[in-house]
Design a protein around this motif. Structure first.
Motif, PDB file in Angstrom:
ATOM      1  N   ASP A   1      -8.042  -7.305 -23.908  1.00 55.24           N
ATOM      2  CA  ASP A   1      -9.110  -7.930 -24.703  1.00 55.24           C
ATOM      3  C   ASP A   1     -10.258  -8.356 -23.796  1.00 55.24           C
ATOM      4  N   LEU A   2     -10.713  -7.409 -22.999  1.00 58.18           N
ATOM      5  CA  LEU A   2     -11.769  -7.662 -22.026  1.00 58.18           C
ATOM      6  C   LEU A   2     -12.818  -6.563 -22.161  1.00 58.18           C
ATOM      7  N   PRO A   3     -14.110  -6.890 -22.117  1.00 63.29           N
ATOM      8  CA  PRO A   3     -15.127  -5.839 -22.212  1.00 63.29           C
ATOM      9  C   PRO A   3     -14.928  -4.773 -21.143  1.00 63.29           C
ATOM     10  N   ALA A   4     -15.174  -3.546 -21.507  1.00 66.59           N
ATOM     11  CA  ALA A   4     -14.942  -2.426 -20.583  1.00 66.59           C
ATOM     12  C   ALA A   4     -15.803  -2.537 -19.333  1.00 66.59           C
ATOM     13  N   ASP A   5     -16.960  -3.206 -19.441  1.00 68.75           N
ATOM     14  CA  ASP A   5     -17.817  -3.302 -18.260  1.00 68.75           C
ATOM     15  C   ASP A   5     -17.309  -4.318 -17.242  1.00 68.75           C
ATOM     16  N   ARG A   6     -16.164  -4.947 -17.534  1.00 71.64           N
ATOM     17  CA  ARG A   6     -15.539  -5.854 -16.564  1.00 71.64           C
ATOM     18  C   ARG A   6     -14.252  -5.249 -15.997  1.00 71.64           C
ATOM     19  N   VAL A   7     -14.017  -3.993 -16.296  1.00 72.87           N
ATOM     20  CA  VAL A   7     -12.888  -3.246 -15.738  1.00 72.87           C
ATOM     21  C   VAL A   7     -13.463  -2.202 -14.784  1.00 72.87           C
ATOM     22  N   TYR A   8     -13.058  -2.263 -13.519  1.00 72.39           N
ATOM     23  CA  TYR A   8     -13.618  -1.383 -12.493  1.00 72.39           C
ATOM     24  C   TYR A   8     -12.527  -0.488 -11.927  1.00 72.39           C
ATOM     25  N   ALA A   9     -12.739   0.808 -12.061  1.00 70.52           N
ATOM     26  CA  ALA A   9     -11.798   1.790 -11.515  1.00 70.52           C
ATOM     27  C   ALA A   9     -12.242   2.139 -10.104  1.00 70.52           C
ATOM     28  N   VAL A  10     -11.349   1.946  -9.128  1.00 69.89           N
ATOM     29  CA  VAL A  10     -11.723   2.178  -7.730  1.00 69.89           C
ATOM     30  C   VAL A  10     -10.552   2.808  -6.976  1.00 69.89           C
ATOM     31  N   SER A  11     -10.880   3.275  -5.777  1.00 69.98           N
ATOM     32  CA  SER A  11      -9.854   3.647  -4.806  1.00 69.98           C
ATOM     33  C   SER A  11     -10.108   2.803  -3.567  1.00 69.98           C
ATOM     34  N   ALA A  12      -9.346   1.716  -3.418  1.00 68.32           N
ATOM     35  CA  ALA A  12      -9.540   0.835  -2.271  1.00 68.32           C
ATOM     36  C   ALA A  12      -9.257   1.574  -0.965  1.00 68.32           C
ATOM     37  N   GLN A  13      -8.219   2.403  -0.963  1.00 62.35           N
ATOM     38  CA  GLN A  13      -7.832   3.107   0.262  1.00 62.35           C
ATOM     39  C   GLN A  13      -8.925   4.070   0.713  1.00 62.35           C
ATOM     40  N   LYS A  14      -9.459   4.849  -0.240  1.00 63.28           N
ATOM     41  CA  LYS A  14     -10.527   5.787   0.120  1.00 63.28           C
ATOM     42  C   LYS A  14     -11.812   5.034   0.478  1.00 63.28           C
ATOM     43  N   GLY A  15     -12.040   3.918  -0.182  1.00 56.13           N
ATOM     44  CA  GLY A  15     -13.213   3.115   0.133  1.00 56.13           C
ATOM     45  C   GLY A  15     -13.157   2.568   1.544  1.00 56.13           C
ATOM     46  N   LEU A  16     -11.970   2.109   1.971  1.00 52.89           N
ATOM     47  CA  LEU A  16     -11.808   1.595   3.332  1.00 52.89           C
ATOM     48  C   LEU A  16     -12.001   2.713   4.352  1.00 52.89           C
ATOM     49  N   VAL A  17     -11.378   3.856   4.092  1.00 59.45           N
ATOM     50  CA  VAL A  17     -11.524   4.997   4.999  1.00 59.45           C
ATOM     51  C   VAL A  17     -12.993   5.408   5.099  1.00 59.45           C
ATOM     52  N   ALA A  18     -13.679   5.451   3.969  1.00 56.58           N
ATOM     53  CA  ALA A  18     -15.079   5.868   3.946  1.00 56.58           C
ATOM     54  C   ALA A  18     -15.954   4.918   4.763  1.00 56.58           C
ATOM     55  N   LYS A  19     -15.688   3.636   4.655  1.00 58.90           N
ATOM     56  CA  LYS A  19     -16.491   2.666   5.409  1.00 58.90           C
ATOM     57  C   LYS A  19     -16.246   2.796   6.906  1.00 58.90           C
ATOM     58  N   ILE A  20     -14.982   2.933   7.282  1.00 58.54           N
ATOM     59  CA  ILE A  20     -14.655   3.040   8.704  1.00 58.54           C
ATOM     60  C   ILE A  20     -15.227   4.321   9.302  1.00 58.54           C
TER      61      ILE A  20
END
Length: 651
Positions: A303-322
């Motif tokens: 029961d939460l607006p869809a714009d407050r649900v974020y689909a991410v890949s934390a692992q790929k995000g960390l690798v990408a930053k490094i």
């Protein structure tokens, strides 16, 4: 990049807060140099400065085991280290609640509280203030290996007998978690540590950011500190789910009971591990559609607006930053989450700080302005009186002196009324301090403990908790009545002195105990939700109930201490305007009479005395202009929106 924006906005918030502190210090220094720094005014400035100095912006991460929560923290906050700082691997990694912050008064280290502290009738809040109970591991902030090694300790476990695990509230015979079941020797694996506090001089943490990493969802119910303070008090809560697991029944219960408030502000859901949906046999559009369907499903379920649900890949995000891989970072969708955090969390926190500090400052500035206005009015009246003596004979001067003496006599009568008010004021103040003093609370806690110890039944345990909450509520209700009486007395005295002696007092500052009562109500709802239905008093339930009670008692103690501080500040603030203006009026009456006497005694010419008073008038006008300018500087800074350098740059 969005990551830069997030760090920039946190840094910009810290710069904004520091600028207000500097402006307030300039204002305080000017008051002191202008002989306006009365104790009550200085105390109010000190309180505003302390509130700004101690301000923290906290983000809590909540998830079941193996949802990638620690990896998400690494990706958002610690990619600059070039490696994983928080342990992040398959299975359990965070075994105890972990706070990441920076306190410049303490060395860089990780402090660990042994799990055995759960056996003692001492809350975590009280244990925070001790040093002997904690195990401390030094950290070399510039050495990633040192930092990562210290963090590795939060995943340490130990094996204990079932009986001890039950007393610690860490064994559930019918639990579905295989890790919590006894081995062949009847031993159970439990966390080695109950709580961890990491003190490290990271740029974001130095700006007042606090990151709270929680263990699995079972710990939400087993550690009262999480349900009472850490999670409800967080400015933002990130509830992490896994794209391949969806929303479980436990997820829903924790979300509804402990995370999602009615207004849903600052609450986000992170659907992590979307890289598990990346499939070389499907095109990007098909993958995006599936991710969007997952987001919509989670949105409906929670029961939460869809714009407050974020689909991410934390692992790929960390690798990408490094690795500096911007394409992979975009595909991880981590920047979208960081952007949402920075653009909601920072303005939300700024608004809260602005409202509180701004309200206190406006009350302070109003008192200073009224004092100077009274001083200017009295100087102008004195100029008018003395100017009227030009060309008059001695009888007129004698008559004026007699009139001023009469005013002093009438004012002295009023001062006797003020003294009577002070007596009643002091009596009511003492009653307030006695009602919400520590001795009173200790009696309530002691009585509640006796009720609980006298019963082995669930009703007796509930009665003990209810007793503590009822007595605390009665204390605050009594204090509220005393505050109303003081407000009525001060209102009458303000009006009397304003009408009879021309003082500019307005209305006294108001005060309400509503927020303390609301907090008691919140605590009671948590208690009823957690213990209201259980009827069988097992060892585990008794241990949890005891810890919860001690945490509630510690929370109420914090409320009493806060109420004492804020009411004491209000009592000083509510009487300061009338006392300040009374002193100013007394001083001006004395100066007026002295001026007339000098004219009568021919010790000073009328024209020279008028010139002196005119000089005083000019000085007061300058003071009013300066205080207005300094106050406006504070107001402008408080109202200024937070904008980063990158946002100022043209696209």
């Amino acid at each position: 990049m969005a990551a830069g924006t997030f760090r920039e906005r946190i840094a910009a918030y810290g710069v904004w807060r520091s600028a207000i502190v500097d402006a307030l210090k300039r204002y305080a220094q000017w008051l002191a140099g202008s002989e306006l720094a009365e104790p009550a005014l200085q105390a109010r400035i000190d309180r505003i400065l302390a509130r700004l100095r101690d301000d923290r912006l906290s983000i809590a991460f909540v998830a079941e085991f193996s949802r990638g929560k620690s990896e998400l923290i690494n990706a958002i906050f610690f990619s600059d280290y070039g490696q994983r700082i928080l342990p992040s691997s398959a299975g359990r990694t965070t075994m105890c609640p972990t706070e990441l912050l920076y306190d410049p008064t303490r060395p860089a280290s990780i402090r660990l509280l042994p799990i055995e502290s759960r056996m003692r009738d001492i809350s975590l809040a009280e244990l925070r203030a001790t040093t002997a109970d904690w195990h401390e591991i030094p950290i070399a902030p510039g050495d990633p290996e040192s930092v990562a090694g210290a963090f590795a300790s939060v995943r340490e476990t130990k094996r204990v007998a079932i009986e001890q695990a039950s007393l610690l509230g860490l064994h559930q015979p019918d639990g579905a978690d295989p890790a919590g079941q006894p081995d062949a020797r009847g031993m159970v694996e439990i966390p080695r540590w109950r709580h961890a506090v990491v003190n490290i001089p990271d740029p974001l943490l130095e700006m007042g950011l606090v990151v709270i990493d929680t263990p699995g969802l079972n710990a939400i119910g087993n550690e009262p500190e999480l349900t009472l303070n850490l999670i409800p008090g967080a400015d933002a809560v990130l509830f992490v789910l896994a794209a391949d697991a969806g929303v479980t029944r436990t997820d829903i219960e924790v979300w509804r009971d402990h995370i999602c408030p009615a207004h849903k502000s600052g609450r986000f859901v992170v659907l992590n591990k979307i890289d598990g949906l990346w499939d070389d046999l499907r095109d990007d559009l098909q993958i995006e559609v599936e991710i969007a369907q997952q987001v919509a499903s989670v949105s409906r379920t929670l029961d939460l607006p869809a714009d407050r649900v974020y689909a991410v890949s934390a692992q790929k995000g960390l690798v990408a930053k490094i690795q500096g891989n911007s394409a992979l970072l975009r595909r991880s969708q981590l920047p979208d989450l960081e952007r949402a955090l920075s653009h909601e969390l920072v303005p939300q926190k700024q608004t809260l700080v602005r409202e509180r500090a701004g309200r206190d400052f406006e009350e302070l500035a109003a008192v200073v302005t009224s004092l100077l206005a009274a001083r200017r009015r009295n100087v102008v009246e004195q100029l008018f009186e003395l100017s009227g003596l030009r060309g008059k004979n001695r009888n007129v001067v004698d008559h004026m002196a007699a009139r001023i003496k009469g005013e002093r006599a009438e004012f002295d009568k009023s001062l006797r009324h003020l003294q009577a008010l002070r007596t009643v004021f002091a009596k009511h103040s003492q009653s307030i301090y006695s009602t919400i003093g520590m001795d009173s609370l200790k009696r309530h806690v002691r009585g509640a403990r006796e009720i609980m110890r006298a019963s082995n039944f669930s009703t007796g345990l509930r009665d003990g908790m209810a007793s503590l909450l009822t007595e605390s509520r009665a204390d605050l209700d009594q204090v509220s009545g005393l505050i109303d009486e003081i407000t009525t007395l001060m209102t009458a005295m303000y009006r009397s002195f304003s009408a009879e002696h021309g003082l500019s007092l307005g209305a006294p500052m108001m005060f309400s105990t509503r927020r303390y009562l609301d907090e008691l109500e919140r605590v009671e709802k948590l208690y009823r939700r957690q213990f209201g239905a259980f009827s069988l008093v097992t060892t585990e339930k008794w241990a949890l109930m005891r810890r919860f009670f001690e945490s509630v008692a510690a929370r109420i103690k914090e409320l009493y201490e806060l109420a004492n501080r804020e009411i004491e500040a209000w009592l000083r603030a509510v009487i300061a305007p009338i006392e300040g203006q009374v002193r100013e009026h007394q001083s001006q009456l004395r100066r007026r009479l002295e001026s007339v006497r000098r004219v009568l005694d021919a010790t000073q010419s009328l024209d020279s005395r008028i010139a002196e008073i005119e000089e005083s008038r000019v000085q007061v006008e300058q003071q009013l202009a300066i205080t207005g300018e300094l106050a406006e500087q504070v107001r402008v800074l408080m109202s200024r929106p937070i904008v980063t350098m990158s946002e100022l740059e043209p696209a």
